[in-house]
Design a protein around this motif. Structure first.
Motif, short mmCIF file in Angstrom:
data_model
loop_
_atom_site.label_atom_id
_atom_site.label_comp_id
_atom_site.label_asym_id
_atom_site.label_seq_id
_atom_site.Cartn_x
_atom_site.Cartn_y
_atom_site.Cartn_z
N GLN A 1 0.72 -1.12 0.08
CA GLN A 1 0.06 0.10 -0.08
C GLN A 1 0.90 1.28 0.11
O GLN A 1 0.45 2.12 -0.69
CB GLN A 1 -1.04 0.17 1.24
CG GLN A 1 -2.09 -1.05 0.99
CD GLN A 1 -2.68 -1.19 2.48
OE1 GLN A 1 -2.13 -0.69 3.44
NE2 GLN A 1 -3.69 -2.13 2.46
N ARG B 1 -7.95 -0.73 -4.33
CA ARG B 1 -9.12 -0.92 -3.68
C ARG B 1 -9.00 -0.70 -1.87
O ARG B 1 -9.78 0.17 -1.48
CB ARG B 1 -9.70 -2.11 -3.86
CG ARG B 1 -11.34 -2.12 -3.27
CD ARG B 1 -12.02 -3.50 -3.42
NE ARG B 1 -11.54 -4.44 -2.52
CZ ARG B 1 -10.64 -5.67 -2.60
NH1 ARG B 1 -10.58 -6.18 -3.88
NH2 ARG B 1 -10.47 -6.25 -1.65
N LYS B 2 -8.26 -1.40 -1.39
CA LYS B 2 -7.67 -0.87 -0.06
C LYS B 2 -7.64 0.30 0.25
O LYS B 2 -8.03 1.02 1.47
CB LYS B 2 -6.92 -1.98 0.51
CG LYS B 2 -7.35 -3.56 0.74
CD LYS B 2 -6.21 -4.43 1.07
CE LYS B 2 -6.55 -5.99 0.84
NZ LYS B 2 -7.51 -6.46 2.08
N GLU C 1 -10.75 2.28 0.15
CA GLU C 1 -11.62 1.87 1.35
C GLU C 1 -10.87 2.84 2.64
O GLU C 1 -11.86 3.40 3.52
CB GLU C 1 -11.68 0.61 1.81
CG GLU C 1 -12.47 -0.20 0.88
CD GLU C 1 -12.16 -1.94 0.84
OE1 GLU C 1 -11.27 -2.25 1.99
OE2 GLU C 1 -12.74 -2.51 0.00
N LYS C 2 -9.70 3.08 2.59
CA LYS C 2 -9.11 3.89 3.82
C LYS C 2 -9.41 5.45 3.47
O LYS C 2 -8.82 6.39 4.27
CB LYS C 2 -7.90 3.58 3.96
CG LYS C 2 -7.49 2.17 4.64
CD LYS C 2 -6.10 1.85 4.69
CE LYS C 2 -5.82 0.29 5.13
NZ LYS C 2 -4.70 0.06 5.71
N ASP D 1 -2.92 -10.71 4.42
CA ASP D 1 -3.61 -9.47 4.99
C ASP D 1 -2.51 -7.95 4.84
O ASP D 1 -3.38 -7.03 5.07
CB ASP D 1 -3.87 -9.54 6.33
CG ASP D 1 -4.85 -10.73 6.98
OD1 ASP D 1 -5.67 -10.76 5.90
OD2 ASP D 1 -4.70 -11.42 7.72
#
Length: 151
Positions: free
Chosen positions: A25, A59-60, A63-64, A149
């Motif tokens: 990320q 996408r993550k 979402e954040k 994760d």
């Protein structure tokens, strides 16, 4: 090789603790900071990563609330990625992604040395798995069929 893997793992753990982001990320966040408006495919190319893996990471980040997608003003078929205000603030606080440092070190090698490195890595790296994880991310956990994760 062990030193590189060790440094990548340490950087990932440190990044997660300090900023709540996986190393993958952070890598995408820093990539978009340096060049906003890239498409998903361009981010994948810049990070030497499969587009589907980058899609999961983006996408993550969405979402954040750190990344947003918008339609290009020049081509309505093109989606461009950029950092939100929160993404920009966080990116300013983070150190360079360890993957960027490694890529820069390889880029600084002579063409001859890069070719030699690629040839040697081809000899020792497992190939033919069909999956390309995010550049230096943790691989999928065995038996779960899920990505780590840390994406």
């Amino acid at each position: 090789m062990r030193a590189i893997v060790r440094d990548l793992r340490r950087a990932s753990v440190s990044c997660e603790k300090q900023f709540g982001l996986s190393a993958a990320q952070l890598f995408v966040l820093q990539t978009l900071r340096s060049q906003p408006g890239m498409s998903l495919g361009e981010v994948a190319e810049r990070t030497a990563t499969d587009q589907s893996s980058v899609s999961v990471v983006v996408r993550k980040l969405e979402e954040k609330g750190l990344v947003q997608k918008q339609t290009s003003s020049q081509d309505a078929r093109r989606l461009e990625l950029s950092l939100t205000r929160g993404g920009k603030r966080l990116a300013e606080k983070t150190p360079p992604a360890v993957q960027d440092l490694l890529i820069q070190s390889i880029t600084d090698l002579s063409i001859h040395d890069r070719r030699l490195l690629a040839e040697l890595l081809d000899r020792i790296a497992p190939s033919g798995t069909g999956e390309q994880p995010m550049f230096f991310e943790e691989p999928a956990r065995e038996g779960t069929g899920r990505k780590s994760d840390h994406e």
